[in-house]
Design a protein around this motif. Structure first.
Motif, PDB file in Angstrom:
ATOM      1  N   GLN A   1       0.864  -1.252   0.013  1.00 43.81           N
ATOM      2  CA  GLN A   1       0.046   0.153   0.095  1.00 43.81           C
ATOM      3  C   GLN A   1       0.772   1.264  -0.096  1.00 43.81           C
ATOM      4  O   GLN A   1       1.777   1.320   0.764  1.00 43.81           O
ATOM      5  CB  GLN A   1      -0.919  -0.057   1.173  1.00 43.81           C
ATOM      6  N   LEU A   2       0.800   2.314  -0.969  1.00 43.25           N
ATOM      7  CA  LEU A   2       1.312   3.123  -0.915  1.00 43.25           C
ATOM      8  C   LEU A   2       0.586   4.720  -0.667  1.00 43.25           C
ATOM      9  O   LEU A   2      -0.594   4.602  -0.810  1.00 43.25           O
ATOM     10  CB  LEU A   2       1.994   3.512  -2.443  1.00 43.25           C
ATOM     11  N   PRO A   3       1.188   5.634   0.045  1.00 38.00           N
ATOM     12  CA  PRO A   3       0.535   6.786   0.145  1.00 38.00           C
ATOM     13  C   PRO A   3       0.284   7.713  -0.952  1.00 38.00           C
ATOM     14  O   PRO A   3      -0.655   8.482  -1.121  1.00 38.00           O
ATOM     15  CB  PRO A   3       1.065   7.569   1.278  1.00 38.00           C
ATOM     16  N   GLU A   4       1.200   7.538  -1.885  1.00 39.45           N
ATOM     17  CA  GLU A   4       1.061   8.391  -3.020  1.00 39.45           C
ATOM     18  C   GLU A   4       2.145   7.748  -4.244  1.00 39.45           C
ATOM     19  O   GLU A   4       2.642   6.895  -4.151  1.00 39.45           O
ATOM     20  CB  GLU A   4       1.571   9.603  -2.736  1.00 39.45           C
ATOM     21  N   ALA A   5       1.727   8.226  -5.390  1.00 42.00           N
ATOM     22  CA  ALA A   5       2.409   7.520  -6.298  1.00 42.00           C
ATOM     23  C   ALA A   5       2.945   8.907  -7.591  1.00 42.00           C
ATOM     24  O   ALA A   5       1.916   9.602  -7.740  1.00 42.00           O
ATOM     25  CB  ALA A   5       1.763   6.629  -7.420  1.00 42.00           C
ATOM     26  N   GLY A   6       4.272   8.768  -7.754  1.00 42.90           N
ATOM     27  CA  GLY A   6       4.511   9.973  -8.718  1.00 42.90           C
ATOM     28  C   GLY A   6       4.718   9.449 -10.244  1.00 42.90           C
ATOM     29  O   GLY A   6       4.209   8.464 -10.563  1.00 42.90           O
ATOM     30  N   PRO A   7       5.119  10.390 -11.101  1.00 45.74           N
ATOM     31  CA  PRO A   7       5.286  10.126 -12.620  1.00 45.74           C
ATOM     32  C   PRO A   7       6.025   8.952 -12.921  1.00 45.74           C
ATOM     33  O   PRO A   7       6.963   8.292 -12.374  1.00 45.74           O
ATOM     34  CB  PRO A   7       6.321  11.402 -12.926  1.00 45.74           C
ATOM     35  N   SER A   8       5.223   8.381 -14.043  1.00 40.94           N
ATOM     36  CA  SER A   8       5.712   7.010 -14.453  1.00 40.94           C
ATOM     37  C   SER A   8       5.678   5.647 -13.676  1.00 40.94           C
ATOM     38  O   SER A   8       6.125   4.667 -13.929  1.00 40.94           O
ATOM     39  CB  SER A   8       7.266   7.105 -14.836  1.00 40.94           C
ATOM     40  N   GLN A   9       4.950   5.957 -12.328  1.00 42.45           N
ATOM     41  CA  GLN A   9       4.684   5.010 -11.551  1.00 42.45           C
ATOM     42  C   GLN A   9       3.270   4.368 -11.532  1.00 42.45           C
ATOM     43  O   GLN A   9       2.239   4.841 -11.595  1.00 42.45           O
ATOM     44  CB  GLN A   9       4.865   5.458 -10.066  1.00 42.45           C
ATOM     45  N   PRO A  10       3.324   2.891 -11.959  1.00 44.77           N
ATOM     46  CA  PRO A  10       2.126   2.482 -12.137  1.00 44.77           C
ATOM     47  C   PRO A  10       1.582   2.064 -10.899  1.00 44.77           C
ATOM     48  O   PRO A  10       2.390   1.333  -9.895  1.00 44.77           O
ATOM     49  CB  PRO A  10       2.408   1.248 -12.871  1.00 44.77           C
ATOM     50  N   VAL A  11       0.141   2.160 -10.474  1.00 43.99           N
ATOM     51  CA  VAL A  11      -0.288   1.567  -9.271  1.00 43.99           C
ATOM     52  C   VAL A  11      -1.859   1.016  -9.424  1.00 43.99           C
ATOM     53  O   VAL A  11      -2.560   1.732 -10.400  1.00 43.99           O
ATOM     54  CB  VAL A  11      -0.499   2.746  -8.116  1.00 43.99           C
ATOM     55  N   GLU A  12      -2.321   0.296  -8.743  1.00 45.55           N
ATOM     56  CA  GLU A  12      -3.713  -0.153  -8.854  1.00 45.55           C
ATOM     57  C   GLU A  12      -4.399   0.898  -7.847  1.00 45.55           C
ATOM     58  O   GLU A  12      -3.870   1.293  -6.800  1.00 45.55           O
ATOM     59  CB  GLU A  12      -3.833  -1.507  -8.172  1.00 45.55           C
ATOM     60  N   ILE A  13      -5.476   1.400  -8.190  1.00 45.30           N
ATOM     61  CA  ILE A  13      -6.552   2.229  -7.379  1.00 45.30           C
ATOM     62  C   ILE A  13      -7.818   1.745  -7.027  1.00 45.30           C
ATOM     63  O   ILE A  13      -8.318   0.924  -8.034  1.00 45.30           O
ATOM     64  CB  ILE A  13      -6.562   3.607  -8.010  1.00 45.30           C
ATOM     65  N   LEU A  14      -7.946   1.866  -5.806  1.00 44.63           N
ATOM     66  CA  LEU A  14      -9.349   1.264  -5.400  1.00 44.63           C
ATOM     67  C   LEU A  14     -10.259   2.738  -4.966  1.00 44.63           C
ATOM     68  O   LEU A  14      -9.784   3.591  -4.729  1.00 44.63           O
ATOM     69  CB  LEU A  14      -9.375   0.437  -4.163  1.00 44.63           C
ATOM     70  N   GLY A  15     -11.663   2.605  -5.333  1.00 47.06           N
ATOM     71  CA  GLY A  15     -12.473   3.658  -4.862  1.00 47.06           C
ATOM     72  C   GLY A  15     -13.278   4.047  -6.046  1.00 47.06           C
ATOM     73  O   GLY A  15     -14.292   4.765  -5.841  1.00 47.06           O
ATOM     74  N   LEU A  16     -12.964   3.553  -7.395  1.00 43.00           N
ATOM     75  CA  LEU A  16     -13.799   4.205  -8.583  1.00 43.00           C
ATOM     76  C   LEU A  16     -15.204   3.520  -8.570  1.00 43.00           C
ATOM     77  O   LEU A  16     -15.403   2.421  -8.037  1.00 43.00           O
ATOM     78  CB  LEU A  16     -13.008   3.772  -9.772  1.00 43.00           C
TER      79      LEU A  16
END
Ligand code: GDP
Length: 472
Positions: free
Chosen positions: A298-313
């Motif tokens: 789990q990350l607090p944030e993600a910067g440029p070119s960083q892939p992340v899965e997001i929950l909440g949509l």
């Protein structure tokens, strides 16, 4: 709505647009640039306030701030089936030095990022092949900075190798060639170099600008050289982004997860995406509940070119769709409603469709000097004959340019390339597959079928001369 807000009669706006060569009905949707033009024409001063307007074109919008930092390159791996794309992605994953600390890359989220001993990072799109690449491009999202073209050293250049070259070229994405399977006794990299030359891919040793690296996904040979080549290419491209702004990026993958609801993998293009941000992705939106990376952390944030899965949509967006952070729920709703409306209208009448008539009017406006085409024929011989003849019909001012050709039925990949590069498809003695036909219809890509070369050439001649005619 525009007429309402400006207190101008709708018919006057339609008349004004007609003079600009745009034939519109009262409820047609116009893009923000056109709206700006209209408003200015009627004496209004335009200020863009709504992301609903800005976002339609934001993906390629320039970052004007000076606070940019170097960002990792985003790399896609393409090549012929069985040449080792998947194996190479697996092998590269193991080159990650951060794995020791964080437990390694454990889940497939559509992209992963590795850190190499120098401290540099590289992001790989984890879905090999050009289908994903061109599906994204067809939506206007050019996320890939560099294409690694995998060619098996024992097999050489094959049909999908050529397709990949054409896709990369159409996207103007630089290419690095990885000659794979060098561990095999019958590996012949020189043959690959010679075959690539036929497709105007010229390696550095022959005075060209394409780096070529010999690798083996099986033994790990040359992987460090490949990464070095990627980093070198990235340096040349001078990839930068401002991390200190609200995040924008592209959806790489999305699915509906039974336990977690809609899950989307996004790639941040600029800014920093934070937990709690409200984002809009295509026609879906939500507050980011969690950011999870390919290590299942789990990350607090993600910067440029960083892939992340997001929950909440609230729904799973389509791959290739843009996302952006907005300031409030209300704004998010407004944008998604706007987009749903546009989507509905688009399905009724394709906007930005790719057709010869369309191309003709663009040619007439001198917006394009080249008529880009994709040519598919029953046999290679007729494809070549058609290309030969088409190349002769142009002159200094206008000409046809064939961005992809081949023998065989028209496929989805052809349609995606057509959509992404605004080129109609010419089919000579071939048909389109059902999937290709459906996709073409959805995306508004024109496919023209011919059985007689003369008719085909004549038609194209007509289109080209249409734009040569004097313009009133
Ligand atoms: P893809 O279809 O391009 O994704 O290819 P795969 O990664 O699935 O590889 C196809 C086959 O080639 C598999 O049987 C792999 O084990 C094999 N292969 C891939 N890379 C190498 C390599 O460097 N050397 C050898 N000997 N075999 C390889």
């Amino acid at each position: 709505e525009l007429s309402n807000r400006m207190a101008v009669r709708a018919v006057d706006i339609i008349k004004m647009l007609m003079k600009q060569g745009m034939m519109l009905k009262i409820n047609d949707v116009i893009d923000s640039d056109t709206a700006e033009l209209v408003a200015t024409e009627f004496g209004h001063t335009v200020k863009r306030v709504s992301e609903a307007d800005v976002m339609e074109g934001f993906i390629d919008a320039e970052d004007h701030d000076d606070d940019t930092i170097v960002r990792p390159p985003v790399v896609a791996i393409m090549g012929h089936v069985d040449h080792g794309k998947t194996s190479l992605l697996d092998a590269l994953r193991k080159e990650d030095v951060a794995s020791g600390e964080a437990g390694g890359i454990t889940q497939h989220i559509g992209a992963y990022q590795i850190k190499v001993p120098s401290g540099d990072r590289v992001t790989f799109l984890d879905t090999p092949g050009h289908a994903a690449f061109s599906a994204m491009r067809a939506r206007g999202a050019n996320v890939t900075d560099i294409v690694v073209l995998v060619v098996a050293a024992d097999d050489g250049v094959m049909p999908q190798t050529i397709e990949a070259i054409n896709h990369a070229r159409a996207a103007k994405t630089p290419m690095i060639v990885a000659v794979n399977k060098m561990d095999k006794p019958d590996a012949n990299p020189q043959r690959v170099i010679n075959e690539l030359l036929q497709y105007e891919v010229v390696v550095e040793a022959l005075g060209g600008d394409t780096q070529i690296i010999e690798v083996s996904a099986k033994t790990g040979q040359g992987l460090d050289n490949l990464i070095e080549a990627i980093l070198l290419q990235a340096e040349v491209l001078d990839l930068r982004a401002n991390p200190d702004r609200t995040a924008e990026g592209v959806v790489i993958e999305a699915k509906l997860d039974k336990g977690r609801g809609p899950v989307a993998t996004v790639l941040v293009k600029r800014g920093t995406l934070k937990r709690g941000d409200i984002i809009v992705a295509g026609a879906s939106w939500g507050r980011v509940r969690a950011l999870i990376d390919e290590r299942n952390a789990q990350l607090p944030e993600a910067g440029p070119s960083q892939p992340v899965e997001i929950l909440g949509l609230d729904a799973a967006p389509d791959p290739g769709e843009a996302f952006a952070v907005v300031e409030s729920d209300a704004r998010a709703r407004e944008i998604t409603e706007y987009r749903l409306r546009v989507k509905r209208e688009k399905t009724m009448a394709p906007v930005g469709a790719v057709s010869l008539t369309d191309m003709m009017s663009k040619l007439a406006e001198k917006k394009v000097k080249e008529l880009q085409l994709i040519v598919k024929a029953d046999v290679q011989g007729s494809a070549e004959a058609i290309i030969g003849s088409l190349e002769k019909v142009g002159n200094d001012e206008v000409r046809a340019r064939i961005i992809h050709s081949g023998a065989g039925a028209i496929t989805e990949s052809d349609v995606q390339l057509a959509k992404g590069s605004n080129s109609p498809i010419i089919g000579f003695n071939v048909r389109a597959s059902k999937q290709a036909r459906d996709l073409a219809e959805r995306e508004g890509v024109e496919i023209r079928y011919y059985a007689i070369i003369y008719d085909l050439i004549d038609d194209i001649k007509g289109v080209l001369s249409g734009m040569l005619a004097p313009i009133q």
